[in-house]
Motif scaffolding. Structure first.
Motif, PDB file in Angstrom:
ATOM      1  N   ALA A  22       0.827  -1.207   0.000  1.00  0.00           N
ATOM      2  CA  ALA A  22       0.000   0.000   0.000  1.00  0.00           C
ATOM      3  C   ALA A  22       0.863   1.258   0.000  1.00  0.00           C
ATOM      4  CB  ALA A  22      -0.947  -0.004   1.190  1.00  0.00           C
ATOM      5  N   GLU A  23       1.949   1.232   0.754  1.00  0.00           N
ATOM      6  CA  GLU A  23       2.844   2.394   0.810  1.00  0.00           C
ATOM      7  C   GLU A  23       3.474   2.664  -0.555  1.00  0.00           C
ATOM      8  OE1 GLU A  23       4.910   5.707   1.943  1.00  0.00           O
ATOM      9  OE2 GLU A  23       3.281   4.704   3.027  1.00  0.00           O
ATOM     10  N   TYR A  24       3.995   1.618  -1.206  1.00  0.00           N
ATOM     11  CA  TYR A  24       4.633   1.835  -2.513  1.00  0.00           C
ATOM     12  C   TYR A  24       3.608   2.141  -3.588  1.00  0.00           C
ATOM     13  CZ  TYR A  24       9.048   0.722  -0.430  1.00  0.00           C
ATOM     14  OH  TYR A  24      10.167   0.767   0.369  1.00  0.00           O
ATOM     15  N   GLU A  25       2.421   1.575  -3.505  1.00  0.00           N
ATOM     16  CA  GLU A  25       1.361   1.918  -4.452  1.00  0.00           C
ATOM     17  C   GLU A  25       1.021   3.400  -4.333  1.00  0.00           C
ATOM     18  OE1 GLU A  25      -2.023  -0.790  -4.210  1.00  0.00           O
ATOM     19  OE2 GLU A  25      -0.641  -2.486  -4.027  1.00  0.00           O
ATOM     20  N   LYS A  26       0.936   3.915  -3.119  1.00  0.00           N
ATOM     21  CA  LYS A  26       0.650   5.331  -2.885  1.00  0.00           C
ATOM     22  C   LYS A  26       1.763   6.197  -3.486  1.00  0.00           C
ATOM     23  CE  LYS A  26       1.433   7.258   1.101  1.00  0.00           C
ATOM     24  NZ  LYS A  26       1.441   7.493   2.539  1.00  0.00           N
ATOM     25  N   ARG A  27       2.996   5.813  -3.248  1.00  0.00           N
ATOM     26  CA  ARG A  27       4.131   6.585  -3.773  1.00  0.00           C
ATOM     27  C   ARG A  27       4.180   6.563  -5.300  1.00  0.00           C
ATOM     28  NH1 ARG A  27       9.403   5.350   0.027  1.00  0.00           N
ATOM     29  NH2 ARG A  27       8.385   5.684   2.044  1.00  0.00           N
ATOM     30  N   LEU A  28       3.830   5.435  -5.890  1.00  0.00           N
ATOM     31  CA  LEU A  28       3.896   5.302  -7.351  1.00  0.00           C
ATOM     32  C   LEU A  28       2.848   6.137  -8.077  1.00  0.00           C
ATOM     33  CD1 LEU A  28       4.761   1.533  -7.626  1.00  0.00           C
ATOM     34  CD2 LEU A  28       5.996   3.385  -8.780  1.00  0.00           C
ATOM     35  N   LYS A  29       1.766   6.485  -7.414  1.00  0.00           N
ATOM     36  CA  LYS A  29       0.685   7.246  -8.054  1.00  0.00           C
ATOM     37  C   LYS A  29       1.193   8.564  -8.635  1.00  0.00           C
ATOM     38  CE  LYS A  29      -2.693   4.417  -6.893  1.00  0.00           C
ATOM     39  NZ  LYS A  29      -3.464   3.642  -7.792  1.00  0.00           N
ATOM     40  N   GLY A  30       2.255   9.126  -8.082  1.00  0.00           N
ATOM     41  CA  GLY A  30       2.815  10.362  -8.613  1.00  0.00           C
ATOM     42  C   GLY A  30       3.626  10.183  -9.886  1.00  0.00           C
ATOM     43  N   PHE A  31       3.959   8.947 -10.218  1.00  0.00           N
ATOM     44  CA  PHE A  31       4.809   8.677 -11.376  1.00  0.00           C
ATOM     45  C   PHE A  31       4.119   7.926 -12.513  1.00  0.00           C
ATOM     46  CE2 PHE A  31       7.884   8.841  -7.792  1.00  0.00           C
ATOM     47  CZ  PHE A  31       8.682   9.880  -8.249  1.00  0.00           C
ATOM     48  N   CYS A  32       3.064   7.193 -12.199  1.00  0.00           N
ATOM     49  CA  CYS A  32       2.421   6.352 -13.217  1.00  0.00           C
ATOM     50  C   CYS A  32       0.965   6.097 -12.832  1.00  0.00           C
ATOM     51  CB  CYS A  32       3.164   5.025 -13.370  1.00  0.00           C
ATOM     52  SG  CYS A  32       3.137   3.972 -11.899  1.00  0.00           S
ATOM     53  N   ARG A  33       0.217   5.586 -13.784  1.00  0.00           N
ATOM     54  CA  ARG A  33      -1.145   5.115 -13.498  1.00  0.00           C
ATOM     55  C   ARG A  33      -1.009   3.629 -13.147  1.00  0.00           C
ATOM     56  NH1 ARG A  33      -1.591   7.363 -18.292  1.00  0.00           N
ATOM     57  NH2 ARG A  33      -2.319   5.465 -19.287  1.00  0.00           N
ATOM     58  N   LEU A  34      -0.990   3.343 -11.870  1.00  0.00           N
ATOM     59  CA  LEU A  34      -0.720   1.993 -11.383  1.00  0.00           C
ATOM     60  C   LEU A  34      -2.010   1.228 -11.150  1.00  0.00           C
ATOM     61  CD1 LEU A  34       1.389  -0.087 -10.276  1.00  0.00           C
ATOM     62  CD2 LEU A  34       0.941   0.920  -8.020  1.00  0.00           C
ATOM     63  N   GLU A  35      -2.005  -0.022 -11.585  1.00  0.00           N
ATOM     64  CA  GLU A  35      -3.091  -0.950 -11.296  1.00  0.00           C
ATOM     65  C   GLU A  35      -2.464  -2.264 -10.844  1.00  0.00           C
ATOM     66  OE1 GLU A  35      -6.862  -3.181 -13.504  1.00  0.00           O
ATOM     67  OE2 GLU A  35      -5.393  -2.094 -14.717  1.00  0.00           O
ATOM     68  N   VAL A  36      -2.868  -2.748  -9.685  1.00  0.00           N
ATOM     69  CA  VAL A  36      -2.411  -4.034  -9.181  1.00  0.00           C
ATOM     70  C   VAL A  36      -3.603  -4.974  -9.203  1.00  0.00           C
ATOM     71  CG1 VAL A  36      -1.407  -5.299  -7.239  1.00  0.00           C
ATOM     72  CG2 VAL A  36      -0.637  -2.962  -7.739  1.00  0.00           C
ATOM     73  N   VAL A  37      -3.433  -6.118  -9.872  1.00  0.00           N
ATOM     74  CA  VAL A  37      -4.504  -7.098 -10.009  1.00  0.00           C
ATOM     75  C   VAL A  37      -4.065  -8.399  -9.351  1.00  0.00           C
ATOM     76  CG1 VAL A  37      -5.852  -8.442 -11.664  1.00  0.00           C
ATOM     77  CG2 VAL A  37      -5.299  -6.067 -12.164  1.00  0.00           C
ATOM     78  N   GLU A  38      -4.899  -8.899  -8.465  1.00  0.00           N
ATOM     79  CA  GLU A  38      -4.647 -10.207  -7.842  1.00  0.00           C
ATOM     80  C   GLU A  38      -5.523 -11.250  -8.516  1.00  0.00           C
ATOM     81  OE1 GLU A  38      -5.493  -9.890  -3.651  1.00  0.00           O
ATOM     82  OE2 GLU A  38      -3.451  -9.266  -3.205  1.00  0.00           O
ATOM     83  N   LEU A  39      -4.899 -12.296  -9.000  1.00  0.00           N
ATOM     84  CA  LEU A  39      -5.631 -13.435  -9.558  1.00  0.00           C
ATOM     85  C   LEU A  39      -5.581 -14.572  -8.547  1.00  0.00           C
ATOM     86  CD1 LEU A  39      -4.204 -13.361 -13.200  1.00  0.00           C
ATOM     87  CD2 LEU A  39      -6.344 -12.377 -12.376  1.00  0.00           C
ATOM     88  N   PRO A  40      -6.634 -15.368  -8.482  1.00  0.00           N
ATOM     89  CA  PRO A  40      -6.624 -16.465  -7.503  1.00  0.00           C
ATOM     90  C   PRO A  40      -5.593 -17.528  -7.858  1.00  0.00           C
ATOM     91  CG  PRO A  40      -8.587 -16.571  -8.872  1.00  0.00           C
ATOM     92  CD  PRO A  40      -7.873 -15.312  -9.243  1.00  0.00           C
ATOM     93  N   GLU A  41      -4.943 -18.040  -6.835  1.00  0.00           N
ATOM     94  CA  GLU A  41      -3.993 -19.141  -7.018  1.00  0.00           C
ATOM     95  C   GLU A  41      -4.797 -20.424  -7.159  1.00  0.00           C
ATOM     96  OE1 GLU A  41       0.198 -20.669  -5.059  1.00  0.00           O
ATOM     97  OE2 GLU A  41      -0.952 -19.111  -4.061  1.00  0.00           O
ATOM     98  N   ASP A  42      -4.402 -21.265  -8.096  1.00  0.00           N
ATOM     99  CA  ASP A  42      -5.085 -22.533  -8.352  1.00  0.00           C
ATOM    100  C   ASP A  42      -4.206 -23.651  -7.817  1.00  0.00           C
ATOM    101  OD1 ASP A  42      -6.284 -24.844  -9.464  1.00  0.00           O
ATOM    102  OD2 ASP A  42      -6.907 -23.745 -11.249  1.00  0.00           O
ATOM    103  N   THR A  43      -4.712 -24.421  -6.881  1.00  0.00           N
ATOM    104  CA  THR A  43      -3.898 -25.465  -6.250  1.00  0.00           C
ATOM    105  C   THR A  43      -4.155 -26.858  -6.825  1.00  0.00           C
ATOM    106  OG1 THR A  43      -5.545 -25.697  -4.497  1.00  0.00           O
ATOM    107  CG2 THR A  43      -3.705 -24.187  -4.086  1.00  0.00           C
ATOM    108  N   ARG A  44      -5.004 -26.970  -7.822  1.00  0.00           N
ATOM    109  CA  ARG A  44      -5.294 -28.279  -8.423  1.00  0.00           C
ATOM    110  C   ARG A  44      -4.163 -28.708  -9.370  1.00  0.00           C
ATOM    111  NH1 ARG A  44     -10.651 -26.728 -11.341  1.00  0.00           N
ATOM    112  NH2 ARG A  44      -9.393 -24.883 -11.607  1.00  0.00           N
ATOM    113  N   PRO A  45      -4.058 -30.008  -9.651  1.00  0.00           N
ATOM    114  CA  PRO A  45      -3.045 -30.455 -10.627  1.00  0.00           C
ATOM    115  C   PRO A  45      -3.237 -29.734 -11.963  1.00  0.00           C
ATOM    116  CG  PRO A  45      -4.007 -32.332  -9.496  1.00  0.00           C
ATOM    117  CD  PRO A  45      -4.810 -31.127  -9.089  1.00  0.00           C
ATOM    118  N   GLY A  46      -2.130 -29.381 -12.597  1.00  0.00           N
ATOM    119  CA  GLY A  46      -2.195 -28.654 -13.864  1.00  0.00           C
ATOM    120  C   GLY A  46      -2.506 -27.180 -13.667  1.00  0.00           C
ATOM    121  N   ASN A  47      -2.258 -26.684 -12.463  1.00  0.00           N
ATOM    122  CA  ASN A  47      -2.653 -25.323 -12.111  1.00  0.00           C
ATOM    123  C   ASN A  47      -1.957 -24.243 -12.930  1.00  0.00           C
ATOM    124  OD1 ASN A  47      -0.149 -25.836 -10.820  1.00  0.00           O
ATOM    125  ND2 ASN A  47      -0.597 -24.315  -9.254  1.00  0.00           N
ATOM    126  N   LEU A  48      -0.711 -24.427 -13.310  1.00  0.00           N
ATOM    127  CA  LEU A  48       0.018 -23.360 -13.988  1.00  0.00           C
ATOM    128  C   LEU A  48      -0.604 -23.022 -15.336  1.00  0.00           C
ATOM    129  CD1 LEU A  48       3.772 -24.077 -13.167  1.00  0.00           C
ATOM    130  CD2 LEU A  48       2.176 -22.521 -12.041  1.00  0.00           C
TER     131      LEU A  48
END
Length: 151
Positions: A22-48
């Motif tokens: 959160a701290e670095y995201e706040k700092r980066l707002k002055g330099f770029c249009r930042l978007e952080v996206v979290e995707l769910p981790e898949d733990t099943r076989p063949g997950n990658l």
């Protein structure tokens, strides 16, 4: 202002990682249009392969894509800053950084990337790698801007 998207597989659960990001995201707002996206981790076989499909869908069309992986190229903070500056100067308006899950990243995403970047030959938890990436992006933009952050 350049758009930067950070795609992360896996959710940050620990408060200390959340606060650091959160701290670095706040700092980066002055330099770029930042978007952080979290995707769910898949733990099943063949997950990658399944995670790779979700990552592909999240990568913006026409963006310069960087896959963070241990076998990638290492760069100093100054070199990363110069790389980003060079991309901006050549007309790139969107950067996309991809962090895989705790299981790694599918080879197809690594092949698709414009650059494979390694933080270090050491192995780090992928949640810590997110903090490190955000800090290095902030440092790269601070170097470019000539601020006192980078010493």
């Amino acid at each position: 202002m350049i758009a930067v998207k950070v795609i992360c597989v896996g959710k940050l659960k620990e408060a200390f990682y959340q606060q650091a990001c959160a701290e670095y995201e706040k700092r980066l707002k002055g330099f770029c249009r930042l978007e952080v996206v979290e995707l769910p981790e898949d733990t099943r076989p063949g997950n990658l392969a399944r995670e790779a499909e979700k990552i592909r869908q999240a990568i913006p069309q026409g963006s310069y894509t960087v896959a963070l992986c241990i076998e990638g190229t290492t760069m100093s903070s100054e070199k990363l800053s110069a790389k980003i500056t060079g991309l901006k100067n050549s007309g790139v308006s969107r950067l996309c950084f991809v962090l895989g899950s705790s299981e790694g990243m599918d080879e197809s995403i690594k092949r698709q990337a414009d650059l494979r970047l390694s933080m270090s030959p050491m192995t780090f938890p992928h949640h810590l790698a997110r903090v490190m990436l955000l800090e290095q992006l902030y440092r790269a933009f601070a170097i470019e801007a000539g601020t006192k952050y980078h010493k």
